[in-house]
Design an enzyme around this catalytic site. Structure first.
Site, mmCIF file in Angstrom:
data_model
loop_
_atom_site.group_PDB
_atom_site.id
_atom_site.type_symbol
_atom_site.label_atom_id
_atom_site.label_comp_id
_atom_site.label_asym_id
_atom_site.label_seq_id
_atom_site.Cartn_x
_atom_site.Cartn_y
_atom_site.Cartn_z
ATOM 1 N N GLY A 1 0.787 -1.231 0.000
ATOM 2 C CA GLY A 1 0.000 0.000 0.000
ATOM 3 C C GLY A 1 0.817 1.277 0.000
ATOM 4 O O GLY A 1 0.282 2.356 -0.199
ATOM 5 N N CYS B 1 -22.652 -7.784 -19.443
ATOM 6 C CA CYS B 1 -21.409 -7.922 -18.671
ATOM 7 C C CYS B 1 -20.397 -6.886 -19.134
ATOM 8 O O CYS B 1 -20.165 -6.738 -20.333
ATOM 9 C CB CYS B 1 -20.764 -9.293 -18.908
ATOM 10 S SG CYS B 1 -21.666 -10.674 -18.260
ATOM 11 N N CYS C 1 -18.056 -12.867 -20.315
ATOM 12 C CA CYS C 1 -19.328 -13.034 -21.013
ATOM 13 C C CYS C 1 -19.177 -14.060 -22.145
ATOM 14 O O CYS C 1 -19.980 -14.962 -22.308
ATOM 15 C CB CYS C 1 -19.760 -11.683 -21.569
ATOM 16 S SG CYS C 1 -21.481 -11.594 -22.076
ATOM 17 N N CYS D 1 -25.595 -13.281 -21.812
ATOM 18 C CA CYS D 1 -25.311 -14.591 -21.194
ATOM 19 C C CYS D 1 -26.128 -14.836 -19.935
ATOM 20 O O CYS D 1 -26.006 -15.887 -19.321
ATOM 21 C CB CYS D 1 -23.819 -14.706 -20.881
ATOM 22 S SG CYS D 1 -23.288 -13.702 -19.484
ATOM 23 N N CYS E 1 -27.337 -9.977 -17.488
ATOM 24 C CA CYS E 1 -26.725 -9.695 -18.780
ATOM 25 C C CYS E 1 -27.651 -10.181 -19.890
ATOM 26 O O CYS E 1 -28.082 -11.335 -19.868
ATOM 27 C CB CYS E 1 -25.364 -10.390 -18.862
ATOM 28 S SG CYS E 1 -24.623 -10.311 -20.503
#
Lengths: 370, 288
Positions: B30, B265, B271, B243, B240
């Site tokens: 970080g 997606c 997808c 799909c 979606c």
């Protein structure tokens, strides 16, 4: 068999790059790199300076490839610079060793060694010269012959003359503080990113690589009241500086054994800036400080503006953005500013969807969900 | 004057320098490690941080995937892929599972990443505290003293103003209980994927000259208050239209035929793999 995604990107990019080539070629003219080298010196100087890469030939190639776009030419040069190994640091260059072509002072009429105007547009009238439309090579050759004849009539000195610095003359008088030479190795901002507070060597590097327009604008802002530096130009000089490197594996440091690797043409400026100082009796006195500007090639506006900003950054206590090192140094680089501005053209669908969701949630006012 | 391009564009000295910055970043999760960011053949702000990391760590055996806001086919993703491949000759893929290095702009793939994979994120603004402190000199001090009151105040003010936090993408995270970090503008939906990730996550900011990292199996927590918990973008009741996936981050589109809003997606390769799977199942079924 299977699904195939809608494949648009690759083809679209190829077509776009093809179109770019078409735009460059469609008028059926070829500009030779050597023509750019011979006729676009000011642009080459500016590109080399903003790229931090001294190579007139490569700069000319970059200008050709970029079709004259400054930001694009600098971009090409900087990217090329990233592929080059860094082999040596040069020895310290003494500006007194410059082979001067032009040297003026706006502070003194009568400087030791005299004013030498050299080639400058300062005294020309900026009227379009329609005769250039039908410029003729044989006329030019005749003009050059006449010019050389005139030169031959003037008697050159046998000795190479070096010019002393104007400021040395004032130092003698005690108007400038005499500083010990700081011979510690400079920070290299291309090997380590800028840290704040920045050392003077780092500041000067960022300024000299700065975009000409950006450095000029901020220097100008300081003059107009958004800064406290109003300088007198003590000396502007343009000419060539010889560059030497020491043998990397020799312990003995002897000037005799240094290698001359070539010369660079630079503009150097020393500005005189009046500042108030306290003397030993705690009384206020006026003294001069020097603002320093230097850049590749002949680019006097940039070097003078740099000398103003150098002084600004030496006095950070002033309440102006031009005296704020992070404000000045982080925003004048051509490659960084143009890159980030242009990145706004990239798709931001995901980030926008995310913000959209936030705005809807807030607008929807389902405050009891939490 | 003509020069040949070196493997992965950079000279070896530059690669070593950047790898040293990466190692330091992994060692201090970080923490933003300053590095001498090079100018690249693509523009600053167009992924030069990610690109420099990718070029410094890539070897001939690697398989590379590049995505831009979820899409493998986005113009800039294609442009970056072309550059890496032209200088390395590595194999390219669109399948998340097949890749060893994934360079991404603003998304973490929907398929969970595994050990041995490296996710390289492109970062425009690496400093999470920049919104309320413009000076780098000061933000560096705030990080060193772990003084994150400003970040908390920012969230608190949003609650006061709007009744809830109103961050978009790039919602700040606490890494390894020490440094507050900008996860790059990934949607809030992707923040939890960073927590205890099996893959190494490297973040590169080219223009701002910083590299930082989330090593594998590291705690990453999105900043939030106990009584106002962290929330992700809502796609409740949406699926979606290609799909049928749910619980993924979706793009909102307008159906040109009837003007209705439809969803799809955002992760194109996810997808596509689902669609191909459905088709295989269907095809196998026909031969029974």
């Amino acid at each position: 068999m299977g699904y195939v995604a809608v494949k648009g990107g690759t083809k679209a990019i190829e077509a776009s790059i093809e179109r770019l080539k078409y735009e460059r070629l469609k008028d059926e003219e070829i500009l030779e790199v050597n023509t750019i080298l011979a006729t676009m010196k000011a642009m080459i100087d500016q590109v080399m300076s903003e790229s931090s890469l001294y190579s007139p030939y490569l700069a000319a190639l970059a200008i050709k490839q970029a079709e004259g776009s400054m930001e694009e030419a600098v971009f090409l040069m900087r990217a090329h610079r990233s592929t080059l190994p860094r082999l040596y640091y040069s020895q310290t260059v003494e500006a007194e060793s410059m082979l001067v072509e032009r040297r003026i002072s706006a502070s003194f009429k009568d400087i030791p060694g005299g004013q030498l105007l050299g080639a400058t547009r300062d005294y020309t009238h900026r009227l379009l010269d329609f005769q250039l439309i039908d410029e003729d090579q044989s006329d030019n050759e005749q003009w050059l012959r006449d010019y050389k004849d005139k030169l031959a009539a003037t008697r050159a000195q046998n000795e190479v003359q070096y010019f002393p610095k104007v400021v040395d003359y004032l130092r003698e008088e005690g108007l400038f503080e005499k500083y010990e030479k700081n011979n510690t190795d400079p920070d290299d901002i291309t090997k380590q990113s800028l840290q704040f507070p920045a050392s003077r060597s780092a500041k000067l590097q960022v300024l000299t690589r700065g975009q000409t327009g950006a450095v000029t604008s901020l220097g100008y802002a300081s003059l107009r009241g958004y800064g406290q530096v109003h300088p007198n130009v003590g000396e502007v000089r343009v000419g060539n500086l010889p560059i030497y490197v020491a043998h990397p594996n020799e312990m003995e440091q002897d000037e005799e054994n240094e290698f001359y690797i070539g010369e660079i043409r630079v503009t150097e400026v020393e500005s005189f800036v009046p500042v108030t100082v306290k003397n030993e009796q705690n009384e206020s006195e006026l003294e001069f400080e020097i603002g320093y500007g230097i850049c590749y090639g002949q680019n006097e506006t940039k070097a003078i503006a740099m000398s103003i900003l150098d002084q600004c950054l030496e006095h950070p206590e002033a309440e102006f953005p031009t005296h704020d090192e992070e404000f000045v140094l982080l925003h004048i680089d051509s490659v960084e500013s143009t890159g980030f501005i242009s990145h706004l053209k990239l798709p931001h669908y995901v980030t926008f969807q995310s913000k959209l969701d936030s705005v809807r949630q807030v607008k929807g006012g389902d405050k009891d969900e939490n | 004057m003509k020069t040949n391009t070196h493997f992965a564009f950079f000279d070896e000295g530059s690669k070593k320098e950047i790898r040293r910055a990466i190692l330091k970043a992994v060692a201090i999760p970080g923490y933003q490690v300053p590095f001498a960011s090079r100018e690249m053949p693509i523009a600053r702000g167009w992924g030069t941080g990610g690109l420099q990391i990718t070029l410094s760590i890539i070897g001939k055996q690697d398989v590379l995937k590049v995505i831009d806001q979820g899409a493998d086919e986005s113009v800039n993703a294609v442009s970056i892929k072309k550059l890496v491949q032209a200088t390395t000759g590595v194999e390219l893929t669109e399948r998340t599972g097949e890749s060893s290095i994934i360079q991404s702009r603003h998304r973490i793939p929907e398929i969970a990443l595994t050990e041995g994979q490296i996710l390289v994120l492109q970062v425009p603004m690496p400093e999470p505290l920049r919104q309320y402190e413009a000076k780098e000199y000061k933000t560096k001090i705030l990080h060193s003293e772990e003084d994150y009151s400003g970040a908390w105040l920012m969230l608190f003010e949003q609650i006061m103003k709007y009744g809830k936090t109103a961050t978009g993408a790039d919602h700040p995270v606490y890494v390894n209980n020490r440094y507050v970090m900008a996860p790059s503008p990934i949607p809030r939906f992707d923040n939890p994927k960073m927590h205890q990730s099996e893959a190494l996550i490297l973040l590169g900011a080219g223009r701002e000259k910083k590299i930082y990292a989330v090593p594998p199996y590291t705690d990453v927590a999105s900043l939030a208050f106990d009584d106002y918990p962290f929330t992700v973008e809502s796609f409740k009741g949406k699926h979606c239209h290609l799909c049928g996936a749910t619980n993924v981050f979706m793009d909102e589109l307008i159906d040109h035929l009837n003007g209705e809003t439809i969803y799809q997606c955002n992760d194109t390769s996810y997808c596509l793999e689902r669609l191909n799977m459905d088709e295989e199942v269907e095809a196998e079924g026909e031969y029974v």
